[in-house]
Design an enzyme around this catalytic site. Structure first.
Site, short mmCIF file in Angstrom:
data_model
loop_
_atom_site.label_atom_id
_atom_site.label_comp_id
_atom_site.label_asym_id
_atom_site.label_seq_id
_atom_site.Cartn_x
_atom_site.Cartn_y
_atom_site.Cartn_z
CB CYS A 50 -0.26 5.94 11.10
SG CYS A 50 -1.46 6.22 9.74
CG ASP A 93 -1.91 3.45 -3.24
OD1 ASP A 93 -1.51 3.21 -2.13
OD2 ASP A 93 -3.15 3.64 -3.34
CB CYS A 134 -1.00 0.22 1.14
SG CYS A 134 -2.07 -1.68 1.38
CG ASP A 167 -7.90 -4.53 -3.73
OD1 ASP A 167 -6.96 -4.63 -2.66
OD2 ASP A 167 -8.92 -4.85 -3.67
CB ALA A 227 -0.04 6.35 -2.68
N GLY A 280 6.55 7.37 0.57
CA GLY A 280 7.69 7.66 1.61
C GLY A 280 8.47 6.43 1.81
CE LYS A 281 5.42 3.59 6.46
NZ LYS A 281 4.45 4.73 5.99
#
Length: 436
Positions: A375, A277, A255, A303, A257, A260-261
């Site tokens: 998060c 994504d 996943c 997906d 978008a 960053g990762k």
């Protein structure tokens, strides 16, 4: 137009769809800022973020000051009232300026009655501020500026830490950088910042991170266009370290978008990286970040929960599942979560998280590692999906993450939001049995 008037009207434009629970600030704010001078655009963001950050408290004040609730068609008036209350509470501008500019702005709403109402409410708050604040501080939701359902969950999960979590959620987040190790070391970049007169320090948990004393535009920092660094919270920088990516491995970022990762994984080792994504509109940011940092990855709109539609049958050595979640660990960066998120959202999110784990596990090689990350600070999204998954999947072993950051749990490590520190984040490391 007087100073600050455009910003107040633009902040109302951004806030109305949020107050009606129709859209997020991330979608309404850029539209509201179009055509504004830089200082007015910055003030628009500060006002919109401030209202959302303290909405449970400001809305309580509004309820005390209004004789009767405003109708839905007058949400713009309510938004302007909340902006005025926020400025009076904040105290960064003189009271008369906060009141007069809001009253002046109300005349642009084409509702003649609104000016008198706003003037009366704001002047009453000015007179009775001490008493109204005392009333608010005696009620937990206004006092902590958190919606009751979320406050209840935080208190239950973290009886020793809930007050610090709420306090951190109400602060403006710091600006943290991640140094691109393919270009230079963290120590070298700290020297670059020092030479540029920018105060900064190394982050304690992430070996790649730098904490700026004051936030600024990335373009104002050395080497942004040359790909020397990315802007990324310290907690999110720990993903490649937990995943333990090594040269030559086949890695999936499930996943990805805004990337960053993804880019951090590509910086960490020479790997064969596939980034997915499900939202096409979010992928341009991924491509932009890869290009600026001088990195490569295969990026697909797909997906992750439906591997039949995108998987080529080659198993992965490593999988990063940064799962969709409530984002309750990053409220300070997205304060509209306090208005938009509902308790009823949590269980469906947990079901999606479990579905993703179940779909991706067969794609992992025996002996391979999968990092489940969110998060979120809620156990329903962290412990619960993992408990269900490992009960079903006997070859999934939870590995202890040996680290000096976060809190150790049965399922991984939980970082809680910290003032002038990292966001709230959760990591779990799963290893697939060799006999799978």
């Amino acid at each position: 137009m007087s100073e600050g008037l455009a910003a107040r009207l633009s902040s109302v434009q951004a806030l109305v769809p949020v107050l009606r629970q129709q859209a997020s600030l991330s979608s309404t704010l850029p539209k509201a800022q179009q055509g504004l001078a830089t200082d007015e655009a910055a003030l628009t963001q500060a006002l919109a973020f401030g209202v959302c950050r303290f909405y449970p408290r400001l809305n309580y004040y509004a309820g005390q000051l209004l004789q009767k609730p405003l109708k839905s068609r007058d949400t713009d008036v309510l938004a302007l009232l909340l902006v005025g209350l926020y400025q009076l509470q904040e105290g960064r501008v003189a009271d008369y300026a906060a009141i007069d500019t809001c009253v002046e702005a109300s005349k642009k709403l084409k509702k003649p009655w609104a000016s008198k109402l706003l003037n009366a409410c704001l002047r009453r708050f000015q007179r009775e501020q001490t008493e109204l604040e005392a009333l608010a501080m005696n009620k937990e939701s206004p006092a902590t500026a958190h919606p009751p359902w979320l406050l209840k969950k935080i208190k239950k999960a973290y009886p020793q830490d809930w007050q610090q979590i709420c306090e951190a959620n109400n602060q403006q987040p710091p600006m943290t950088l991640r140094v691109n190790q393919r270009h230079l070391s963290r120590e070298d970049y700290l020297q670059q910042l020092q030479q540029a007169g920018i105060e900064a320090s190394a982050t304690p948990a992430s070996p790649y991170g730098i904490l700026l004393k004051e936030a600024t535009s990335p373009l104002a920092l050395p080497g942004f266009t040359d790909g020397w660094f990315s802007v990324q919270d310290e907690a999110a920088q720990l993903a490649p370290w937990v995943l333990d990516v090594q040269d030559g491995q086949r890695v999936l970022d499930a996943c990805c978008a805004p990337g960053g990762k993804t880019t951090h994984l590509a910086e960490s080792a020479d790997i064969q990286l596939l980034a997915l994504d499900s939202e096409e509109k979010r992928l341009p940011r991924v491509y932009e970040n890869l290009k600026r940092l001088g990195l490569t990855a295969e990026v697909k709109c797909a997906d992750a929960a439906d591997p039949d539609s995108w998987w080529d049958g080659q198993a992965f050595d490593r999988i990063l599942l940064d799962a969709p979640c409530s984002a309750t660990g990053v409220i300070r960066r997205h304060p509209d979560i306090k208005l938009l998120r509902r308790e009823s959202d949590i269980q469906p999110l947990a079901e999606v998280q479990l579905k993703l784990l179940q779909a991706l596990w067969p794609l992992l090689k025996p002996g391979g590692k999968l990092v489940y990350a969110t998060c979120s600070i809620l156990p329903e999204e962290n412990a619960h999906p993992l408990a269900s998954f490992t009960h079903q999947q006997k070859d999934a072993q939870v590995e202890v993450i040996e680290a000096d950051w976060g809190q150790a749990t049965r399922w991984g490590r939980q970082l809680l939001p910290r003032n002038n520190g990292h966001d709230g984040f959760f990591y779990s490391l799963l290893i697939k049995g060799q006999n799978s």
